[in-house]
Design an enzyme around this catalytic site. Structure first.
Site, PDB file in Angstrom:
ATOM      1  N   ARG A  95     -13.255  13.365 -41.813  1.00  0.00           N
ATOM      2  CA  ARG A  95     -12.682  14.185 -40.744  1.00  0.00           C
ATOM      3  C   ARG A  95     -13.169  15.627 -40.891  1.00  0.00           C
ATOM      4  O   ARG A  95     -12.492  16.466 -41.483  1.00  0.00           O
ATOM      5  CB  ARG A  95     -11.160  14.124 -40.788  1.00  0.00           C
ATOM      6  CG  ARG A  95     -10.599  12.735 -40.545  1.00  0.00           C
ATOM      7  CD  ARG A  95      -9.087  12.724 -40.719  1.00  0.00           C
ATOM      8  NE  ARG A  95      -8.517  11.422 -40.467  1.00  0.00           N
ATOM      9  CZ  ARG A  95      -7.229  11.129 -40.609  1.00  0.00           C
ATOM     10  NH1 ARG A  95      -6.382  12.071 -41.030  1.00  0.00           N
ATOM     11  NH2 ARG A  95      -6.773   9.910 -40.353  1.00  0.00           N
ATOM     12  N   ASP A 123     -13.848  19.425 -40.362  1.00  0.00           N
ATOM     13  CA  ASP A 123     -12.939  20.446 -39.843  1.00  0.00           C
ATOM     14  C   ASP A 123     -13.528  21.186 -38.655  1.00  0.00           C
ATOM     15  O   ASP A 123     -14.704  21.036 -38.324  1.00  0.00           O
ATOM     16  CB  ASP A 123     -12.608  21.457 -40.949  1.00  0.00           C
ATOM     17  CG  ASP A 123     -11.734  20.877 -42.037  1.00  0.00           C
ATOM     18  OD1 ASP A 123     -11.009  19.904 -41.761  1.00  0.00           O
ATOM     19  OD2 ASP A 123     -11.785  21.389 -43.175  1.00  0.00           O
ATOM     20  N   ARG A 167     -16.461  23.850 -49.491  1.00  0.00           N
ATOM     21  CA  ARG A 167     -16.432  25.254 -49.079  1.00  0.00           C
ATOM     22  C   ARG A 167     -15.856  26.143 -50.192  1.00  0.00           C
ATOM     23  O   ARG A 167     -16.290  27.286 -50.368  1.00  0.00           O
ATOM     24  CB  ARG A 167     -15.640  25.396 -47.785  1.00  0.00           C
ATOM     25  CG  ARG A 167     -16.355  24.763 -46.590  1.00  0.00           C
ATOM     26  CD  ARG A 167     -15.439  24.583 -45.399  1.00  0.00           C
ATOM     27  NE  ARG A 167     -14.934  25.854 -44.898  1.00  0.00           N
ATOM     28  CZ  ARG A 167     -13.994  25.938 -43.950  1.00  0.00           C
ATOM     29  NH1 ARG A 167     -13.466  24.833 -43.419  1.00  0.00           N
ATOM     30  NH2 ARG A 167     -13.584  27.128 -43.532  1.00  0.00           N
ATOM     31  N   TYR A 193     -22.933  16.271 -48.673  1.00  0.00           N
ATOM     32  CA  TYR A 193     -22.731  17.447 -47.824  1.00  0.00           C
ATOM     33  C   TYR A 193     -23.758  18.514 -48.179  1.00  0.00           C
ATOM     34  O   TYR A 193     -24.273  18.555 -49.289  1.00  0.00           O
ATOM     35  CB  TYR A 193     -21.328  18.024 -48.005  1.00  0.00           C
ATOM     36  CG  TYR A 193     -20.242  17.304 -47.230  1.00  0.00           C
ATOM     37  CD1 TYR A 193     -19.856  17.747 -45.962  1.00  0.00           C
ATOM     38  CD2 TYR A 193     -19.591  16.198 -47.765  1.00  0.00           C
ATOM     39  CE1 TYR A 193     -18.857  17.107 -45.259  1.00  0.00           C
ATOM     40  CE2 TYR A 193     -18.590  15.547 -47.062  1.00  0.00           C
ATOM     41  CZ  TYR A 193     -18.223  16.011 -45.811  1.00  0.00           C
ATOM     42  OH  TYR A 193     -17.232  15.368 -45.109  1.00  0.00           O
TER      43      TYR A 193
END
Length: 280
Positions: free
Chosen positions: A50, A52, A218, A110
């Site tokens: 999911r 962001d 992040r 990622y």
């Protein structure tokens, strides 16, 4: 019923993330609306992750079940004609009846892109996090090496706890300077690029793990940037990891620099059912 897998790329700038939100545009809603326009039926579209608000994808995976009479590979053009231009269906295929976009994953990759430049380029603004101060990539890599392996990553998780466990296994974590469009290629493994010239304006963090916590990538990025600036010593990252305290880790990096690049699954689940089998 057939179990359909989609490979998606999207610019997340104008969306409130993947998951459907009240009165906000989301990737999931766009896909589900496109399926309904085509088939006349609502389906629940699952995803590998999911993402962001503002986060992008080069290789998001989604799945849903449908009895609509269309060849699996034709879902791609049929849905694309019903989607906005910033969401692209790269592939469509039929997969095993027990394939689940979320729970069948073995690992995800990622990428975080930092524009380490003094002067901003307007064309990159929505797709990077610009840090003006010089960053030492070698020091950032030394600090990143501490995070490779199986650890409790709650120090890098926003609003812990979000999952049953904060333990994850990071298989690889690399940082590299580069200066070309490989940054936005899902086929490229940026950590292996030949473009290591210190003049390269982009610093690319590439991370693969068996799973990720909320804002984990992040927060790791924000923490390593403090090392690159010289604000923190390399061994500070190990202290943060062991502390299990989000308050002492770095800032959460901007959503605009984050990309879901690749999702891996067991080969058996990517194959369509054998003759006589159907999705439940």
């Amino acid at each position: 019923m057939k179990n359909i897998r989609l490979l998606l790329a999207y610019d997340g700038t104008n969306y409130a993330g993947w998951q459907i939100q009240p009165a906000q545009p989301t990737i999931q809603k766009c896909i589900e609306d496109a399926v309904k326009q085509l088939t006349g039926k609502h389906v629940n579209v699952l995803s590998a992750g999911r993402t962001d608000s503002g986060v992008h994808a080069l290789g998001q995976v989604a799945s849903f079940q449908s009895d609509f009479n269309i060849e699996p590979h034709k879902w791609r053009p049929a849905l694309q004609s019903r989607l906005p231009e910033d969401i692209v269906v790269l592939e469509s295929s039929e997969v095993a009846k027990d394939f689940h976009a979320t729970f069948s994953t073995t690992s995800k990759r990622y990428r975080y892109v930092i524009d380490n430049s003094l002067v901003e380029d307007p064309f990159f603004r929505k797709y990077v996090w610009r840090i003006q101060q010089p960053l030492d990539v070698q020091l950032m890599q030394q600090a990143a090496n501490v995070l490779i392996g199986k650890h409790d990553f709650r120090s890098f998780e926003t609003n812990w706890p979000n999952k049953a466990s904060s333990v994850r296994t990071v298989k690889s974590l690399t940082l590299q300077r580069c200066c070309g469009w490989d940054v936005w290629s899902p086929m490229a493994v940026v950590s292996r690029t030949q473009q290591t010239d210190e003049a390269g304006r982009f610093i690319v963090l590439e991370i693969e793990a068996d799973g990720f916590l909320y804002n984990m990538v992040r927060t790791i990025t924000g923490t390593l940037i403090n090392v690159g600036r010289g604000t923190w010593a390399v061994d500070e990252v190990e202290r943060i990891l062991k502390s299990q305290d989000r308050r002492i880790a770095g800032a959460t990096a901007a959503a605009s620099g984050l990309y879901m690049v690749q999702v891996n699954y067991p080969e058996a689940k990517l194959r369509p059912p054998t003759a006589g089998e159907t999705a439940e």
